[in-house]
Motif scaffolding. Structure first.
Motif, mmCIF file in Angstrom:
data_model
loop_
_atom_site.group_PDB
_atom_site.id
_atom_site.type_symbol
_atom_site.label_atom_id
_atom_site.label_comp_id
_atom_site.label_asym_id
_atom_site.label_seq_id
_atom_site.Cartn_x
_atom_site.Cartn_y
_atom_site.Cartn_z
ATOM 1 N N SER A 142 12.429 3.415 -0.532
ATOM 2 C CA SER A 142 11.432 4.305 0.287
ATOM 3 C C SER A 142 10.864 3.157 1.150
ATOM 4 N N ALA A 143 10.611 2.125 0.637
ATOM 5 C CA ALA A 143 9.935 1.019 1.603
ATOM 6 C C ALA A 143 10.878 0.328 2.580
ATOM 7 N N ILE A 144 12.287 0.429 2.123
ATOM 8 C CA ILE A 144 13.288 -0.020 3.031
ATOM 9 C C ILE A 144 13.369 1.095 4.014
ATOM 10 N N TYR A 145 13.171 2.302 3.830
ATOM 11 C CA TYR A 145 13.192 3.396 4.861
ATOM 12 C C TYR A 145 12.231 3.165 5.763
ATOM 13 N N THR A 146 10.970 3.022 4.994
ATOM 14 C CA THR A 146 9.800 2.804 5.960
ATOM 15 C C THR A 146 9.736 1.639 7.028
ATOM 16 N N ILE A 147 10.438 0.515 6.537
ATOM 17 C CA ILE A 147 10.636 -0.550 7.194
ATOM 18 C C ILE A 147 11.302 -0.102 8.621
ATOM 19 N N ALA A 148 12.539 0.484 8.280
ATOM 20 C CA ALA A 148 13.477 0.822 9.452
ATOM 21 C C ALA A 148 12.758 1.930 10.315
ATOM 22 N N LYS A 149 12.084 2.844 9.869
ATOM 23 C CA LYS A 149 11.171 3.755 10.512
ATOM 24 C C LYS A 149 10.021 3.310 11.271
ATOM 25 N N VAL A 190 1.025 -1.190 -0.104
ATOM 26 C CA VAL A 190 -0.042 -0.143 -0.040
ATOM 27 C C VAL A 190 0.972 1.418 0.062
ATOM 28 N N PHE A 191 1.869 1.162 0.708
ATOM 29 C CA PHE A 191 2.750 2.385 0.917
ATOM 30 C C PHE A 191 3.464 2.489 -0.398
ATOM 31 N N MET A 192 4.041 1.482 -1.022
ATOM 32 C CA MET A 192 4.583 1.561 -2.404
ATOM 33 C C MET A 192 3.740 2.211 -3.363
#
Length: 487
Positions: free
Chosen positions: A291-298, A227-229
């Protein structure tokens, strides 16, 4: 008090999503700084990426390990970066002719190697360890074919694990006990977003892990990331995202990796207008995956509702390269109105480094529920047979000297030659080359034939279709990459 807490949680989630949107814009706008230009074509091979892998093996921030060998003896390498407890695993090109994400992986590695985005990278690398396994099927990539040298589809080998490439993927996934997995593929350029003319430039799937299609936390997290992507891509390719059918496939790696406890996101790179080498789609991969990797990290994905997942349009397959509608076709003394769907089919040269076109009529009749990358309303136009040029030529230089626009306007689509070199597999001209004894057959439109004919209106030829490519004879440009040879 409860309401205040909920509002604060909502504001916190909105803030994190805003941060992600901000980095996405910056990633997209600065992409050219990180693009790995040495692999700018689709038909890349293991030898093309080996120098890049070697480069990263010399950098302390990266860990590079040989984790397996293909049937043909080519190395399979895992490139890792980060110190975080959450493991993110990305693998690409388990189908040898699906290289877009392999290219994007090396763009992402260039990003991590740079000194830019320090705050964001610190957050990623402190919370995550990110692992890349590019080109899982290097033997298939060498031949630009889907399957490996055993002739099997690696993505249907998750149970038997017959091939060493499959064994490597399973072993690496298990050793990492990856929290998130990105299963990176290409799909046909002829997929469209359901009930629209827009290509499914990127399609997603959070694979089911059982026949019931249950949603547990693992699969639910994959849906949230998708959904985010999707939200990201709507900014850059609006309406061009599709969603795969989630019927459970017990042999598939995506379904099983989901089952084994890794939140698995399938990404399929499809078509984008005038992007033959998929370089725009590569950029979208780079931007959305990072961007997905970043949202996983955050951990900002946690606030996303999975209800939005089902709202992504399903994948459909109703696109042609060229769609001609409402043309008049004369057959056996009768007049018919017909639509034509034409695909420009790629044929590899023997070295599998480049290709030529041998186009086909894919379908005909009422194609009102189908779409085209290029569509021509041929209402009022009559389909006319292409004729052979009246003079037999001797050399390619003589053919090259022809005024192609003039001969097309006269209805000539074939040029006879006294001798055509045997090594020549196609015509480098916007006409077909034929042997001096070859007789052009009467035009009989059927699926499977090479689409070569003219569109005439009021006794004047206005369009040529040569090897499936449209030529507007009112314009100066003739864009036909190649014709055919009929000896």
């Amino acid at each position: 008090m409860k309401r205040i807490v909920l509002v604060l949680i909502g504001l916190f989630s909105f803030s994190l999503m805003g941060q992600s949107e901000n980095i996405t814009t910056q990633l997209f706008d600065s992409y050219d700084n990180y693009k790995e230009n040495s692999i700018g074509k689709r038909r890349i091979k293991r030898a093309d990426i080996q120098p890049l892998i070697d480069k990263y093996s010399n950098y302390k921030k990266f860990k590079v390990n040989k984790v397996g060998t293909s049937i043909g003896g080519k190395d399979l390498s895992l490139i890792s970066i980060g110190t975080g407890e959450t493991n993110v695993f990305l693998w690409s090109q388990m189908h040898g002719d699906e290289p877009t994400a392999t290219q994007a992986i090396f763009d992402i590695l260039n990003f991590f190697d740079s000194s830019d985005f320090k705050t964001e990278k610190d957050a990623i690398l402190a919370n995550l360890t990110v692992h890349f396994l590019p080109m899982l099927n290097p033997d298939g990539a060498e031949l630009f074919q889907r399957r490996n040298l055993l002739g099997i589809d690696i993505n249907r080998d998750a149970l038997r694990l017959q091939s060493p490439e499959s064994q490597t993927l399973k072993r690496v996934r298990d050793s990492l006990d990856a929290d998130f997995g990105f299963n990176l593929h290409d799909q046909s350029t002829y997929y469209n977003a359901e009930r629209t003319e827009k290509p499914a430039t990127i399609s997603y799937l959070a694979p089911a892990y059982n026949y019931e299609k249950d949603i547990n936390e693992t699969r639910g997290n994959a849906m949230k990331i998708i959904v985010f992507m999707n939200d990201i891509l709507q900014k850059y390719a609006p309406g061009q995202v599709g969603r795969y059918n989630d019927d459970f496939e017990p042999r598939a790696f995506g379904d099983n990796i989901q089952k084994w406890g890794t939140s698995t996101i399938l990404i399929e790179s499809g078509g984008y207008a005038e992007d033959i080498e998929k370089q725009e789609i590569r950029k979208l991969n780079y931007t959305s995956i990072l961007s997905a990797i970043y949202t996983i990290a955050k951990k900002s994905y946690e606030a996303i509702s999975i209800d939005e997942y089902e709202k992504i349009p399903e994948n459909d397959r109703k696109l042609f390269d060229l769609k001609i509608t409402g043309a008049t076709y004369n057959l056996m003394g009768n007049t018919f109105t017909i639509d034509l769907g034409i695909n420009q089919v790629e044929v590899d040269y023997p070295d599998h480094n480049s290709f030529w076109y041998s186009s086909r009529v894919l379908d005909q009749g009422d194609l009102s529920t189908y779409y085209g990358y290029e569509t021509v309303d041929a209402s009022g136009y009559t389909i006319k047979q292409a004729k052979a040029y009246p003079t037999t030529l001797n050399t390619f230089e003589e053919v090259k000297a022809l005024n192609f626009k003039d001969i097309l306007k006269q209805g000539y689509g074939y040029v006879p030659m006294s001798t055509i070199p045997l090594k020549q597999v196609n015509s480098p001209f916007p006409v077909h080359l034929i042997g001096k004894k070859y007789t052009v057959p009467e035009l009989n439109l059927m699926p499977g034939i090479n689409p070569t004919f003219f569109l005439e209106k009021d006794g004047k030829i206005e369009y040529a279709i040569i090897n499936g490519f449209l030529v507007n004879l009112k314009e100066s440009i003739i864009n036909v990459p190649n014709g055919m040879i009929f000896r």
